[in-house]
Design an enzyme around this catalytic site. Structure first.
Site, mmCIF file in Angstrom:
data_model
loop_
_atom_site.group_PDB
_atom_site.id
_atom_site.type_symbol
_atom_site.label_atom_id
_atom_site.label_comp_id
_atom_site.label_asym_id
_atom_site.label_seq_id
_atom_site.Cartn_x
_atom_site.Cartn_y
_atom_site.Cartn_z
ATOM 1 C CG ASP A 53 40.726 36.476 22.207
ATOM 2 O OD1 ASP A 53 40.734 37.724 22.171
ATOM 3 O OD2 ASP A 53 41.704 35.795 22.543
ATOM 4 C CG HIS A 199 36.810 32.958 24.233
ATOM 5 N ND1 HIS A 199 37.592 33.038 25.352
ATOM 6 C CD2 HIS A 199 37.656 32.734 23.195
ATOM 7 C CE1 HIS A 199 38.874 32.856 25.014
ATOM 8 N NE2 HIS A 199 38.931 32.670 23.712
HETATM 9 ZN ZN LIG Z 1 41.118 32.408 20.318
#
Ligand SMILES: [Zn+2]
Length: 235
Positions: A53, A199
């Protein structure tokens, strides 16, 4: 007097219950009021998906190289504003053959926003992804995983799937800062059809964990799929 006290107290209690219900629904990985939502897929096959993400960022080439070296494809949920600032990186993700999803334009919670605002966040990001040369279907992942009424309603009207996750090692503070712990957590908790969230664009330990995760899950017999490929296995 007593009557007013009762009315006020019960209103407060009702308000708190309603607030708690909205909070729980807004962060649910597997429920929304409209359209399809996937925290994972249900399958007896040893298939799994890596999803990354936010971004793109300066880390794009590092993660693409890790995926290429390990002959694995993943899915990148990108933000429109970051695509604008890292357009060449976006094009390299497209050329690499990995999947791209939409993670909104500015990464704000789309909880109590108007349909117009939500549409703008999604359409602008779609356009940038297309501009970078991507031609496949674009799934959506809500920023912070947050959604309530209007976002799922809009996604359903646009025939879009909401892609969540079921493996989220970074949500544990004691795990998130250590790449070995991240890898261990992912390997221990993965199951058939799992969707792993990391992430890697902004978190170094997460980036470092990817090669280990791939190696260990491959040893356990898992095959890595993009989100679209994984959805094909849903039974
Ligand atoms: Zn995000």
């Amino acid at each position: 007097m007593r009557k007013y006290f009762l009315i006020i107290t019960s209103s407060i209690v009702l308000f708190l219950i309603l607030g708690a219900a909205i909070f729980l629904i807004s962060r649910s990985l597997s429920f929304q009021f409209f359209g399809e939502i996937y925290p994972n897929v249900v399958t007896s096959k040893k298939v799994i998906a890596l999803t990354f993400d936010d971004g793109p960022s300066v880390k794009t080439d590092s993660i693409l190289k890790i995926l290429e070296d390990n002959k694995v494809k993943a899915t990148f949920f990108l933000n429109g504003n970051k695509i604008e600032n890292n357009f060449k990186e976006t094009q390299r993700i497209v050329l690499s053959g990995n999947e791209i999803g939409n993670h909104s334009y500015s990464h704000n919670r789309l909880l109590f926003k108007s349909k117009r605002h939500i549409k703008d966040q999604i359409v602008r990001t779609d356009s940038l992804i297309r501009l970078a040369g991507y031609s496949h279907p674009i799934h959506f992942r809500p920023p912070y995983g947050k959604k309530f009424l209007m976002l799922p309603l809009y996604l359903k009207s646009d025939n879009r799937k909401t892609i969540m996750w079921d493996i989220d090692p970074e949500s544990y503070a004691d795990i998130a800062s250590d790449s070995d712990k991240i890898a261990d957590y992912v390997v221990q908790n993965s199951k058939n059809g799992s969707i792993i969230l990391l992430h890697v664009m902004f978190r170094e330990p997460s980036l470092k964990s990817v090669a280990v995760i791939i190696k260990k899950l491959k040893e356990e017999g898992y095959e890595f799929k993009t989100v679209s490929e994984l959805l094909e296995f849903n039974e």
